[in-house]
Design a protein around this motif. Structure first.
Motif, PDB file in Angstrom:
ATOM      1  N   HIS A  78     -27.814 -37.540 -29.761  1.00  0.00           N
ATOM      2  CA  HIS A  78     -26.377 -37.406 -29.568  1.00  0.00           C
ATOM      3  C   HIS A  78     -26.030 -37.173 -28.104  1.00  0.00           C
ATOM      4  O   HIS A  78     -24.885 -37.335 -27.710  1.00  0.00           O
ATOM      5  N   PRO A 111     -18.496 -41.579 -35.257  1.00  0.00           N
ATOM      6  CA  PRO A 111     -17.978 -41.296 -33.920  1.00  0.00           C
ATOM      7  C   PRO A 111     -16.820 -40.302 -33.971  1.00  0.00           C
ATOM      8  O   PRO A 111     -15.986 -40.337 -34.875  1.00  0.00           O
ATOM      9  N   GLU A 112     -16.774 -39.418 -32.978  1.00  0.00           N
ATOM     10  CA  GLU A 112     -15.675 -38.471 -32.901  1.00  0.00           C
ATOM     11  C   GLU A 112     -14.511 -39.107 -32.140  1.00  0.00           C
ATOM     12  O   GLU A 112     -14.626 -40.193 -31.570  1.00  0.00           O
ATOM     13  N   ARG A 132     -11.718 -43.787 -26.014  1.00  0.00           N
ATOM     14  CA  ARG A 132     -12.431 -44.505 -24.959  1.00  0.00           C
ATOM     15  C   ARG A 132     -12.387 -46.012 -25.211  1.00  0.00           C
ATOM     16  O   ARG A 132     -12.140 -46.804 -24.300  1.00  0.00           O
ATOM     17  N   LEU A 133     -12.595 -46.412 -26.470  1.00  0.00           N
ATOM     18  CA  LEU A 133     -12.503 -47.826 -26.826  1.00  0.00           C
ATOM     19  C   LEU A 133     -11.083 -48.348 -26.648  1.00  0.00           C
ATOM     20  O   LEU A 133     -10.873 -49.465 -26.158  1.00  0.00           O
ATOM     21  N   LYS A 138     -19.528 -50.451 -35.439  1.00  0.00           N
ATOM     22  CA  LYS A 138     -19.797 -50.474 -34.002  1.00  0.00           C
ATOM     23  C   LYS A 138     -19.079 -51.652 -33.352  1.00  0.00           C
ATOM     24  O   LYS A 138     -19.005 -52.736 -33.921  1.00  0.00           O
ATOM     25  N   LYS A 173      -9.621 -40.663 -35.307  1.00  0.00           N
ATOM     26  CA  LYS A 173     -10.753 -41.576 -35.411  1.00  0.00           C
ATOM     27  C   LYS A 173     -10.321 -42.992 -35.786  1.00  0.00           C
ATOM     28  O   LYS A 173     -11.129 -43.794 -36.248  1.00  0.00           O
ATOM     29  N   HIS A 180     -12.979 -38.861 -29.346  1.00  0.00           N
ATOM     30  CA  HIS A 180     -13.020 -39.305 -27.949  1.00  0.00           C
ATOM     31  C   HIS A 180     -13.565 -40.726 -27.837  1.00  0.00           C
ATOM     32  O   HIS A 180     -13.175 -41.483 -26.942  1.00  0.00           O
ATOM     33  N   THR A 181     -14.477 -41.111 -28.745  1.00  0.00           N
ATOM     34  CA  THR A 181     -15.051 -42.459 -28.716  1.00  0.00           C
ATOM     35  C   THR A 181     -13.976 -43.504 -28.978  1.00  0.00           C
ATOM     36  O   THR A 181     -13.938 -44.566 -28.320  1.00  0.00           O
ATOM     37  N   GLY A 193     -15.081 -36.076 -22.727  1.00  0.00           N
ATOM     38  CA  GLY A 193     -15.831 -37.076 -23.486  1.00  0.00           C
ATOM     39  C   GLY A 193     -15.292 -38.480 -23.287  1.00  0.00           C
ATOM     40  O   GLY A 193     -16.056 -39.444 -23.224  1.00  0.00           O
ATOM     41  N   GLY A 208     -18.132 -40.576 -21.842  1.00  0.00           N
ATOM     42  CA  GLY A 208     -18.804 -41.232 -22.957  1.00  0.00           C
ATOM     43  C   GLY A 208     -19.856 -40.367 -23.626  1.00  0.00           C
ATOM     44  O   GLY A 208     -20.649 -40.863 -24.431  1.00  0.00           O
ATOM     45  N   ARG A 209     -19.882 -39.070 -23.336  1.00  0.00           N
ATOM     46  CA  ARG A 209     -20.825 -38.162 -23.987  1.00  0.00           C
ATOM     47  C   ARG A 209     -20.125 -36.825 -24.210  1.00  0.00           C
ATOM     48  O   ARG A 209     -19.078 -36.543 -23.610  1.00  0.00           O
TER      49      ARG A 209
END
Length: 269
Positions: free
Chosen positions: A229, A2-3, A9-10, A73, A52, A5-6, A202, A206-207
């Protein structure tokens, strides 16, 4: 992997759902059990990300550090809480939601000193308010290393991955093999700003979408991109397909063990 932004977001999701309240922390798998018992029942003060890396700050002197790596995950759920299935490294239970973490590269409890050392090893993050592009520039401007390699070096810039690397270079017409020291400072400032814009998008959606409005499928009358992706991109994983701007086939090679994508016309050597 995951980059950045993920992870941001989390972090925002966990901040909304768990921060400010006492949470139950456990390790059904057992590998994180001793550390989980130390923070179990404590108030999660805040959830944040740096590049990250995800940080659940319990304080004082207690922060759970998670790096998802290739296989990690988080699975997010609403109550009721169910019996764990599979190898759950960490379970977080709040008043209304619960979260399971499986397969991370790192899941560990750090002291404040250890968190400071971790962050000191990382470059500035375009998604953080304290991200300073000049800290990255100090390294880039002295480097003979290609800019494509520097953008993936988490000690230079924290959070950008292979997709953002390929796309931001395309958007600024930069050849991937351009040496860092040959990149003009003004261009670097534009790249940094653009990374922040793309990555914040992102976080919201989420994308990863990097294509300008005039090159979106509906504007060009082309079918949407189909790729695991997701997102609309210019060059990433589009080897041999025509550039959306000039029609030149997108090129690909390997650099420092990572796949590299660029348009030979829009990003001349």
């Amino acid at each position: 992997m995951p980059e950045g932004h993920t992870l941001h977001r989390l972090a925002r999701l966990h901040q909304r759902r768990y921060a400010g309240s006492a949470v139950e922390v456990s390790s059904p798998q057992g590998r994180f059990a001793a550390s989980a018992s130390i923070v179990d029942g404590r108030v999660l003060e805040r959830s944040e990300a740096h590049g990250k890396h995800l940080l659940h700050v319990y304080g004082p002197d207690a922060t759970v550090h998670v790096h998802l790596g290739l296989y990690g995950k988080f699975a997010e759920h609403q109550h009721p809480v169910l019996t764990p299935t599979g190898l759950v490294r960490m379970r977080l239970v709040g008043a209304t939601h619960w979260t399971d973490l499986r397969g991370p590269a790192r899941c560990e409890l750090l002291t404040d000193v250890e968190v400071a050392a971790l962050r000191a090893r990382l470059g500035p993050d375009p998604l953080r308010k304290d991200g300073d592009p000049e800290l990255a520039w100090a390294k880039i401007s002295r480097a003979r290393t290609p800019i494509a390699v520097l953008l993936l070096d988490q000690k230079v810039i924290a959070g950008a991955g292979n997709i953002y690397r390929a796309e931001v270079l395309y958007r600024h017409g930069l050849h991937p093999l351009l040496a860092g020291r040959d990149l003009p400072h003004e261009v670097w400032k534009d790249v940094w700003t653009d990374l922040g814009v793309l990555m914040r998008h992102g976080v919201r959606t989420g994308r990863i979408d990097t294509v300008r409005p005039e090159h979106m499928p509906e504007a060009m009358g082309r079918p949407p991109r189909e790729d695991p992706h997701g997102g609309e991109v210019y060059v990433y994983r589009r080897t041999g397909q025509p550039c959306l701007v000039c029609g030149t086939p997108v090129a690909a090679s390997e650099l420092a063990g990572r796949n590299l994508y660029w348009c030979p016309t829009c990003q001349p050597a």
